[in-house]
Structure formats: C-alpha cells, structure tokens
Write a protein that holds these residues in place. Structure first.
Motif, PDB file in Angstrom:
ATOM      1  N   ASN A  85      10.619 -28.337  77.672  1.00  0.00           N
ATOM      2  CA  ASN A  85      10.335 -27.669  76.398  1.00  0.00           C
ATOM      3  C   ASN A  85       8.842 -27.420  76.245  1.00  0.00           C
ATOM      4  O   ASN A  85       8.427 -26.384  75.733  1.00  0.00           O
ATOM      5  N   ARG A  88       7.968 -24.560  78.670  1.00  0.00           N
ATOM      6  CA  ARG A  88       8.455 -23.258  78.215  1.00  0.00           C
ATOM      7  C   ARG A  88       7.610 -22.695  77.080  1.00  0.00           C
ATOM      8  O   ARG A  88       7.560 -21.485  76.888  1.00  0.00           O
ATOM      9  N   GLN A  89       6.963 -23.584  76.332  1.00  0.00           N
ATOM     10  CA  GLN A  89       6.079 -23.081  75.269  1.00  0.00           C
ATOM     11  C   GLN A  89       4.912 -22.295  75.859  1.00  0.00           C
ATOM     12  O   GLN A  89       4.282 -21.508  75.170  1.00  0.00           O
ATOM     13  N   PHE A  95      13.575 -10.387  77.100  1.00  0.00           N
ATOM     14  CA  PHE A  95      14.866 -10.110  77.728  1.00  0.00           C
ATOM     15  C   PHE A  95      15.240  -8.635  77.637  1.00  0.00           C
ATOM     16  O   PHE A  95      14.761  -7.907  76.763  1.00  0.00           O
ATOM     17  N   PHE A 101      16.714 -13.029  66.814  1.00  0.00           N
ATOM     18  CA  PHE A 101      17.642 -13.807  66.007  1.00  0.00           C
ATOM     19  C   PHE A 101      18.064 -12.962  64.806  1.00  0.00           C
ATOM     20  O   PHE A 101      17.258 -12.717  63.915  1.00  0.00           O
ATOM     21  N   HIS A 103      19.816 -13.449  62.225  1.00  0.00           N
ATOM     22  CA  HIS A 103      19.907 -14.037  60.881  1.00  0.00           C
ATOM     23  C   HIS A 103      18.527 -14.257  60.262  1.00  0.00           C
ATOM     24  O   HIS A 103      18.424 -14.725  59.138  1.00  0.00           O
ATOM     25  N   LEU A 117       7.451 -26.149  66.407  1.00  0.00           N
ATOM     26  CA  LEU A 117       6.933 -26.888  67.553  1.00  0.00           C
ATOM     27  C   LEU A 117       5.445 -27.180  67.452  1.00  0.00           C
ATOM     28  O   LEU A 117       4.958 -28.128  68.047  1.00  0.00           O
TER      29      LEU A 117
ATOM     30  N   GLN C 118      21.153 -15.756  72.709  1.00  0.00           N
ATOM     31  CA  GLN C 118      20.501 -16.382  71.565  1.00  0.00           C
ATOM     32  C   GLN C 118      20.002 -17.780  71.918  1.00  0.00           C
ATOM     33  O   GLN C 118      18.881 -18.143  71.610  1.00  0.00           O
ATOM     34  N   GLU C 120      19.479 -18.831  74.933  1.00  0.00           N
ATOM     35  CA  GLU C 120      18.440 -18.663  75.963  1.00  0.00           C
ATOM     36  C   GLU C 120      17.092 -18.319  75.343  1.00  0.00           C
ATOM     37  O   GLU C 120      16.064 -18.890  75.705  1.00  0.00           O
ATOM     38  N   ALA C 121      17.114 -17.378  74.404  1.00  0.00           N
ATOM     39  CA  ALA C 121      15.855 -16.965  73.785  1.00  0.00           C
ATOM     40  C   ALA C 121      15.205 -18.145  73.075  1.00  0.00           C
ATOM     41  O   ALA C 121      13.995 -18.355  73.178  1.00  0.00           O
ATOM     42  N   ALA C 122      16.020 -18.925  72.378  1.00  0.00           N
ATOM     43  CA  ALA C 122      15.469 -20.075  71.658  1.00  0.00           C
ATOM     44  C   ALA C 122      14.898 -21.098  72.640  1.00  0.00           C
ATOM     45  O   ALA C 122      13.825 -21.659  72.421  1.00  0.00           O
ATOM     46  N   ARG C 123      15.624 -21.315  73.733  1.00  0.00           N
ATOM     47  CA  ARG C 123      15.141 -22.299  74.711  1.00  0.00           C
ATOM     48  C   ARG C 123      13.868 -21.827  75.390  1.00  0.00           C
ATOM     49  O   ARG C 123      12.992 -22.621  75.696  1.00  0.00           O
ATOM     50  N   THR C 124      13.757 -20.530  75.662  1.00  0.00           N
ATOM     51  CA  THR C 124      12.534 -20.057  76.337  1.00  0.00           C
ATOM     52  C   THR C 124      11.320 -20.182  75.421  1.00  0.00           C
ATOM     53  O   THR C 124      10.198 -20.231  75.903  1.00  0.00           O
ATOM     54  N   LEU C 125      11.556 -20.236  74.107  1.00  0.00           N
ATOM     55  CA  LEU C 125      10.413 -20.439  73.210  1.00  0.00           C
ATOM     56  C   LEU C 125       9.983 -21.902  73.193  1.00  0.00           C
ATOM     57  O   LEU C 125       8.960 -22.243  72.625  1.00  0.00           O
ATOM     58  N   GLY C 126      10.794 -22.760  73.810  1.00  0.00           N
ATOM     59  CA  GLY C 126      10.444 -24.174  73.880  1.00  0.00           C
ATOM     60  C   GLY C 126      11.249 -25.055  72.952  1.00  0.00           C
ATOM     61  O   GLY C 126      11.014 -26.253  72.859  1.00  0.00           O
ATOM     62  N   LEU C 127      12.229 -24.469  72.233  1.00  0.00           N
ATOM     63  CA  LEU C 127      13.073 -25.281  71.359  1.00  0.00           C
ATOM     64  C   LEU C 127      13.987 -26.162  72.193  1.00  0.00           C
ATOM     65  O   LEU C 127      14.449 -25.752  73.263  1.00  0.00           O
ATOM     66  N   SER C 128      14.226 -27.367  71.701  1.00  0.00           N
ATOM     67  CA  SER C 128      15.175 -28.234  72.389  1.00  0.00           C
ATOM     68  C   SER C 128      16.580 -27.693  72.126  1.00  0.00           C
ATOM     69  O   SER C 128      16.779 -26.842  71.270  1.00  0.00           O
ATOM     70  N   VAL C 136      19.452 -21.682  65.449  1.00  0.00           N
ATOM     71  CA  VAL C 136      19.811 -20.339  65.914  1.00  0.00           C
ATOM     72  C   VAL C 136      21.328 -20.145  65.997  1.00  0.00           C
ATOM     73  O   VAL C 136      21.870 -19.216  65.402  1.00  0.00           O
TER      74      VAL C 136
END
Lengths: 256, 215, 218
Positions: A85, A88-89, A95, A101, A103, A117, C118, C120-128, C136
């Motif tokens: 994590n 990845r930051q 993509f 997102f 919502h 984060l 969705q 994947e995008a969240a994980r690539t930002l570094g979210l657990s 998400v």
C-alpha cells in the motif's frame, strides 16, 4: 550510500497462468524522468507487465524495484499488505476504462485517497483537488459526478486523481483506447504536459504517433518477450527485428 | 441440545406442520384467486373498477397482515362476520397475499403487453383476443418465479395465525417454549419443518418455471 | 353489536403513544438492519471460511423461518441463557437481524456486480483492501440496491406489529389495550390500520425522496 541504481528496474519478470506463459524472463530499466512506451500486439503481455509493476498482477517470479525499494518484496501477508500500500502510493496508474468512483464527485474522487492515507485536512484537500484538476483542465467540473462527464473528461480526472498522491512514477494502461477518436487528443495533451514536467512514465499504447512524439524509448513486446527496444526514431523507422517490422506494417496500414 | 425432549415432542410438531401446510395451500389458492381478480380490476376499462382494484392493493399492502387478521377475526362479529380461527386465518392471509400477487401478476402482464400486445393488435386482433392469445400465455410464464417469492413469504406468514390460536407450527413451538423452557430446541424443530416445507415448495416452483420456459 | 367510533377519542393518547413506539422500533430496527446487512454481506463474501460458513447457515435459517418464530427464539432464548432484555430491545434485535439477513442478500449480489476495476483503482491509489471495500465497493453496492432495501424497510414497518406478541407496547398492543377496556375490536383495529397506513405513506414518501437524491451518483 551513494550507490546509483536505476529508478525503475524489472529483473527477470516471469508470469504464467497455469501452463500459459504470459511473461518470459523480462528485464528492463527506466531512468528518472524517462518516458517509455510499450507497444505490441494484443496478448503480447504488455498490460500484464505494466500491472506487475504495482503488483496488481503479481509476478510468478522476478523482482520489481522502484527508487531503491523492492515493490514485490517477499513478506508475511500482513506486513506485505502494509508495504505494498505504501509502494502503490508512489505509483500512479491510469486505466483504459478510467475506473472513476461513480458514487463520488470529481472533487471527492481526487481527494479520497490523500485524505485517507496522508491525513490532510479538508482545506488542504480542497486546495489539492483544485490544483490537480486545474492542471488537467477540469477545474470547472469539480462538483460534477463522473456520469456527467465525457470519456475524455473522465480520463483527465482519473489522471488528476492519480497525480494527487504525488507519485514518483505514472503507469498508463491504454489510457486512450476506450475513447472516441475526437476525445483522444485532450488526454494526449495532458500526458504531453506531464512529459514536459519530467514525470517518469510507462505507457502501454496502441498509438504509434503519440509514442513517437512523446517517448524517449519504445519497447516492442511480443509473446511475453521484449523483441526490440530503443529510441522511437530507431524502432519506428528502422526496426531490426522481423516481428517488429511485421507489427508496424500491419499497424500503420490499419491506421490509414 | 436436549435430544430426548425433541424425540418426545416431535409428533406434535409434525401434526402442527400438517396444519401449516393446509393453511399454506388454502391461502395460496385464495391468494391466486384474489390476485387474478385484483389484476383484472387493475387493468379494467372502467375507472371505478380500476380504482377499487388499486384501493384493495394499497390498503392490504399498506397495513400489517396481523392487524388485518385481528380485524377480521375479532372485529368481524361486530359486522356480522362470524368465522372460526382457521377460516379467518385462511381468508385474512389469502386477501393479504392476494394484494401482493396482484402486483406481481399485473407487473408481468404489463411487461409483456408493452411490445407483444401492440404487435398483436397491429395484426388486427381485438384487445381481448390479443390479451388471451398473445399476452396472457407469455405473462403466465413470466409470473411463475415472482409468484414463487410471494408463496415463500406467505408460507412464513402463516405463523401469524398463531396469534389467533390456530394450532400450527409457530403456535406449537411457542406453547412448548412456554412449558419446557427450551427455546432453542423448539425453534430448531419448528425451523426444520418450515425449511422443509419451503424447500419443497421452492423446488416445485422451480420445476414449473423450467417447464414453462421450455415451451 | 354495531359499530360506534365514538369509543376511540378517549384513547387518542394511548394510540398516539403506540404510533411513537411503532416509529421508534421501526427506525431502530431499520438502522440495525441496514448496517447489519452491510456487515453480514462483507463477512459473507470476504470473511474467513470458518466464519463464512456458519454465517451462511444462519442466514439460510433466518430466511426460511417465520419472523414470529425468530422473535420467540430471541426473546425467550436470550432469557434462557441469562440475557434478560427489555421487550423493546429484543424486538429491535429480532426485527433488525431478520431484515439484515434480507438486506445482506441484496448487498452481496450488488457487491459482486461492482466492476472489478473499482477495487483495482482503489488499490492502486494505495488503499488497503478493507479501505477499498468500505469506501468504494460497499457504497456503490448499497447505492445500487437502495430501492429494494427501501422496500424491505417498508415491510419492516408492517412486521413491527409482530413485536406486540412479545409485549412491546407499540401500536398493535396499544389497540389491544384499548380493546381490553372497551370490547370494541373492530373500531380499534380499524383505527390502528388507518394509522399504520398513514405511517406507511409517510415512509414511502421519505424513501422516494432519498432515491431521487441518489440518482446522479451512478
């Protein structure tokens, strides 16, 4: 230690799904500020390679290094999750299908990860969102929802979202392939702007013209191997390998 | 788990399960009839009939089934309706589920009518002909599965008649919980029987649905 | 014995209190069923196998048996293992958990349907994984099934009448109280029916309002 190391380094990357070998022993390096395009026919493994860099598709064997740290370090599960994590930051990804997102508003799309984060305040988050959206020319749509945007606008927001984490490296996975032709240019312009600011970028693309005009280096992949690599003028004008020649011939014909 | 107790009381639960099945079958039949009538009313040419159909659905779906049951069983005699508990249960629950079934049936018919009915009428069929020959047969197929959902809910709904002292499964479980202080065992026994009834019914509905789809 | 609705006014207070309790128990159970449904859905899909299997079993049990029976189990069962709950709390737990199971089924289906990109995008930002799920995937899944969850809440309002049998003095029990004094079941059950109907209309209006507000974010 002042030992120099490549900014991004992939060592002997291998990936297989069962018996199917998607990546066969790939090694390459990217220097800081370099812009590298990966081209090749579909199924060549180029997307898989890109997605291995931030461990979205974990390698079967091999190592990925970023700025002196191993991305896919072998660690116990819990520690690994924390490590990846953090890695990845530092690696932004864009993509083909935007993956905004739905919502959340444009602003919230950009600020969610930094707020969560990096524990920045709401005010800092707003400034950050405005900055990043202004950068990609989307400030006017800051309070829109993704469903109210065109494909090109969505992709620009997706780029702003990735940049808001202040990554060291940006990965683009066919960022313009899903766009209507008239919307491609606005996204390309944003990517060019990033290139001028010396962002390190690895770009998987089908657009040879764009690769030729923006990239420092082109890597041609086929069947899980790097077939040829070099500066765009060499790879595009005088490819040495027969497979590269065949691919380019077909692709340039198809473009006309 | 007190197995000995379970073995001792299970015959009473089986007997009660038979009552639950009877209630379910009769209520389903009455519900289907009310549903068909309700649907006919809702799709009528006459505004007043449409209104009555809509009022039926709205009132019965807008208030608790338990209140409807009490109103019929305890309040009925005041307006000259004298029913034994079992009959009141069947009629009360049947009217209630009929309102839900009306919406299910109407939904299926409308969804077919939109395209097919129009097509049939352009061929020169009358409204009634196109409804009977084209719309209804297709809608019947479409409504089996959602009616199955209604029936599933209604089987569980029969538990309400325990509140007017019909000796069905929930009443029996409640009585034995009171006398044995073994709520888990009693729940387990009644639960298994409900699950059996619901599972078998579900299989039946799935079979009908498959057959209808093959045609 | 004819009908005489003039027996009702002296019991306005009783009925009004009943309405308040009905709204209270419905609201509390609805909140429990909403968040409980999310929790159950996440556990059912992502929990460890040893947790997942018993959860699936209990869900199956609760979807295949009557709510009334479950209320008896919770009210008397908890008392038996030494947890003596007020009827109101037992009622909220029973109603809330019952509908949580139903909501969870809806949310699970919707979670599975959320585009893989969705996560994947969240994980690539570094979210657990947990952050990505809660920030998400779950919000999108819940948003997608808001109308059927709303329908469950309306069904819950009507099922709240069942807690009268374990002694919660909500609207149904209030009506019974008045009937005990007047022997006028028709008048008071009819009055209760009218009051339920009005609450029902109000609730539907509120839910439709919510749905409208939610329409843009898809």
């Amino acid at each position: 230690m002042t030992q120099t190391h490549p900014f991004v380094e992939i060592r002997h990357a291998q990936k297989s799904y069962g018996k199917l070998e998607v990546l066969k022993d790939i090694s390459l390096t990217v220097e800081r500020g370099q812009i590298v395009a990966i081209i090749g026919p579909s199924g060549s493994g180029k997307s898989t390679l890109l997605r291995a860099i931030n461990d979205l598709d974990p390698l079967t064997a091999g190592e990925v290094w970023l700025d002196g740290l191993q991305v896919n370090k072998s660690l116990p599960h819990r520690q690994y999750e924390k490590h990846i994590n953090e890695m990845r930051q530092q690696i932004g990804m864009v993509f083909q299908h935007f993956n905004l997102f739905p919502h959340l508003t444009v602003r919230e799309n950009v600020t969610m990860a930094p707020k969560l984060l990096k524990k920045i305040t709401d005010k800092e988050a707003d400034t950050l969102a405005e900055e990043q959206l202004d950068h990609v020319g989307m400030l006017e749509r800051i309070d829109y929802y993704p469903s109210q945007l065109s494909g090109g606008q969505k992709q620009r927001v997706a780029i702003a979202r990735a940049l808001a984490m202040k990554p060291k490296l940006m990965l683009f996975d066919e960022a313009t392939s899903a766009l209507d032709p008239e919307l491609v240019e606005e996204v390309n312009l944003v990517m060019k702007k990033l290139a001028e600011e010396h962002m390190t970028m690895i770009i998987v693309t089908h657009e040879m013209d764009f690769a030729a005009s923006v990239c420092d280096r082109v890597i041609f992949m086929d069947k899980g191997l790097v077939v040829e690599e070099g500066p765009p003028e060499l790879v595009f004008k005088n490819p040495t390998q027969e497979r590269t020649q065949a691919f380019l011939r077909k692709h340039l014909e198809g473009a006309k | 788990m007190d197995v000995e107790l379970i073995l001792k009381v299970y015959p009473y639960f089986l007997k009660a399960a038979v009552i639950t099945v009877e209630l379910s079958v009769l209520t389903t039949i009455l519900g289907l009839i009310c549903g068909a009538l309700g649907t006919t009313a809702r799709l009528s040419r006459f505004a007043i009939v449409r209104f009555l159909g809509a009022a039926y659905v709205s009132l019965f779906r807008g208030t608790p089934a338990l209140i409807q049951l009490f109103l019929l069983y305890f309040g009925g005699p005041q307006i000259g309706i004298q029913l034994d508990a079992f009959s009141a249960g069947v009629i009360g629950l049947g009217l209630n589920i009929g309102a839900y079934m009306t919406e299910t049936m109407r939904g299926a018919i409308i969804s077919v009518d939109e395209g097919q009915g129009e097509a049939a009428r352009t061929l020169g069929l009358s409204r009634a002909q196109s409804f009977r020959k084209v719309v209804l047969p297709q809608a019947m197929r479409l409504m089996i599965r959602p009616l199955g959902v209604n029936i599933n809910a209604q089987i569980k709904g029969t538990a309400l008649v325990s509140a007017i002292s019909v000796v069905e499964l929930t009443y029996t479980a409640q009585r034995y919980i009171g006398s044995t202080y073994k709520p888990f065992e009693m729940f387990f026994l009644a639960g298994i029987l409900y699950l059996a009834i619901i599972t078998i019914t579900g299989k039946g509905v799935a079979y009908l649905d498959r057959r209808a789809r093959l045609q | 014995m004819g009908l005489d609705f003039s027996v009702i006014p002296p019991f306005y207070g009783t009925l009004a209190l009943g309405v308040l309790w009905t709204i209270a128990i419905t609201a509390a159970s609805a909140v429990l069923s909403f968040f409980g449904g999310i929790l159950l859905a996440v556990v059912a899909l992502y929990g460890p196998l040893l947790v997942r299997l018993p959860f699936r079993f209990v869900a199956w049990l609760f979807m295949g048996t009557p709510l009334l029976l479950q209320l008896f189990l919770i009210y008397f069962g908890l008392a038996q293992i030494g947890v003596d709950l007020p009827a109101f709390v037992a009622g909220v737990i029973g109603l809330g958990f019952h509908y949580a199971v139903y909501n969870s089924e809806l949310i699970q289906t919707a979670m599975v349907a959320v585009d893989k990109g969705q996560m994947e995008a969240a994980r690539t930002l570094g979210l657990s994984r947990r952050q990505a799920l809660m920030r998400v995937v779950v919000p999108q899944a819940v948003r997608d099934v808001l109308p059927p969850i709303g329908n469950n809440m309306i069904a819950l309002l009507k099922d709240s009448a069942l807690v009268s049998v374990i002694g919660v003095s909500e609207l149904t029990l209030s009506a019974q109280l008045a009937i005990g004094r007047t022997y006028r079941p028709f008048e008071f059950y009819a009055a209760a029916a009218v009051l339920y109907y009005v609450i029902n209309l109000g609730m539907e209006a509120v839910l439709r309002g919510f749905e409208k507000r939610n329409r843009l974010s898809r």
